[in-house]
Write an enzyme that holds these catalytic residues in place. Sequence first.
Site, short mmCIF file in Angstrom:
data_model
loop_
_atom_site.label_atom_id
_atom_site.label_comp_id
_atom_site.label_asym_id
_atom_site.label_seq_id
_atom_site.Cartn_x
_atom_site.Cartn_y
_atom_site.Cartn_z
N SER A 101 0.86 -1.18 0.00
CA SER A 101 0.00 0.00 0.00
C SER A 101 0.89 1.22 0.00
O SER A 101 2.12 1.11 0.09
CB SER A 101 -0.89 0.00 1.24
N LYS A 102 0.28 2.37 -0.05
CA LYS A 102 1.04 3.62 -0.05
C LYS A 102 1.98 3.70 1.14
O LYS A 102 3.04 4.31 1.07
CB LYS A 102 0.06 4.80 0.03
#
Length: 359
Positions: A256-257
């Site tokens: 994820s980010k």
Amino acid sequence: MVKEVRTRFAPSPTGDLHVGNIRTALFDWAYARHTGGKLIFRIEDTDRERVTDEYIAAAIETLKWLGITWDEGPEVGGPHGPYLQSQRLDIYAHWAKKFLDNGDAYNCYCSTEELEARREAQRAANLAPGYDGACRDLSADHIANYVAQGRKPVLRMRMPDGETKFTDVIRGEVIFDHKFVPDFVLARADGSPLYTLAVAVDDVLMKITHVLRGEDLLSSTPRQIRVYQAMGVAPEDFPVFAHLPFVMGQDNTKLSKRNGEVSVAWYREQGFLPEAICNYLALLGWSPGDDRENISMKELTELFTVDRVNSSPARFDMKKLEAINGDKIRALTIDDFLERAFHLFLKQASSLALTMKRR
Ligand code: GLU
């Protein structure tokens, strides 16, 4: 007669497409090309607050840039369109009404507060939280009473007792006990469809034969199968499912980010070549049976089969992607290199000019 393979890539672009989306698209594309079938590109944009025209346009552009071509979908059209779910609302309304009329679904008048209170009680009693079927068999008087109170119902699918069993090409036999699959909402009080209704109706109407998608959607499969059944689809006509393992970050949690760069647009801006991204993602959780690190799009379509997808999560390794990108850059002809570098240079120069102007 052997059925033509029809896979689909069905993102809900609420931002730039990320690495996981693209791996799914790439596998769906490779399988369709390998079998001489079709890839259907469908935009799941029923949530128009989060899925914007800009994100849809960006998704289309990203696939084109990567060389992932589709046979039916936006810009291409096809016999089963439209391919934007926001343009298919009457179709979902038609099926929702049908399910209500034939008793597969029912109106549920429970308020959000009531549902929350009952969920809280389930949690306190250590029971699995989920809809308790309160509105399953309401009497006519009870319904009239709710209507008089001005309550607007949602539409819920009736989930029978028992289990759903299916064979996932990657995971083998999967069984969901319906104790853990409560009656679920198909349409909101304003009639708008939920994901489970729209995705299943479209997969049937677009004649999808193979659903290759992320593992996070595995648990929605029994609900989708329930919708196929309510539509009258025979089990042998259900699509084949293949749930692709998660892409993990370096810290072994889902990418994820927070633990890595996920946006494909970002890689493009940094100067990664599309063929390097596809090469790297193709070998992330799939292998042609040898330990090659270099694969072209053409070879991918020749060699791709779903049974060689690994069932365990794959770890995203930036160093490896960079190494592949370096190899691909070195393999470019000088003209090709200059052309691509020039585009990148122009882009960097114009953003630099903008920053300097602001100063
Ligand atoms: N639209 C869904 C998503 O982006 C995926 C649908 C599917 O592949 O079944 O999460």
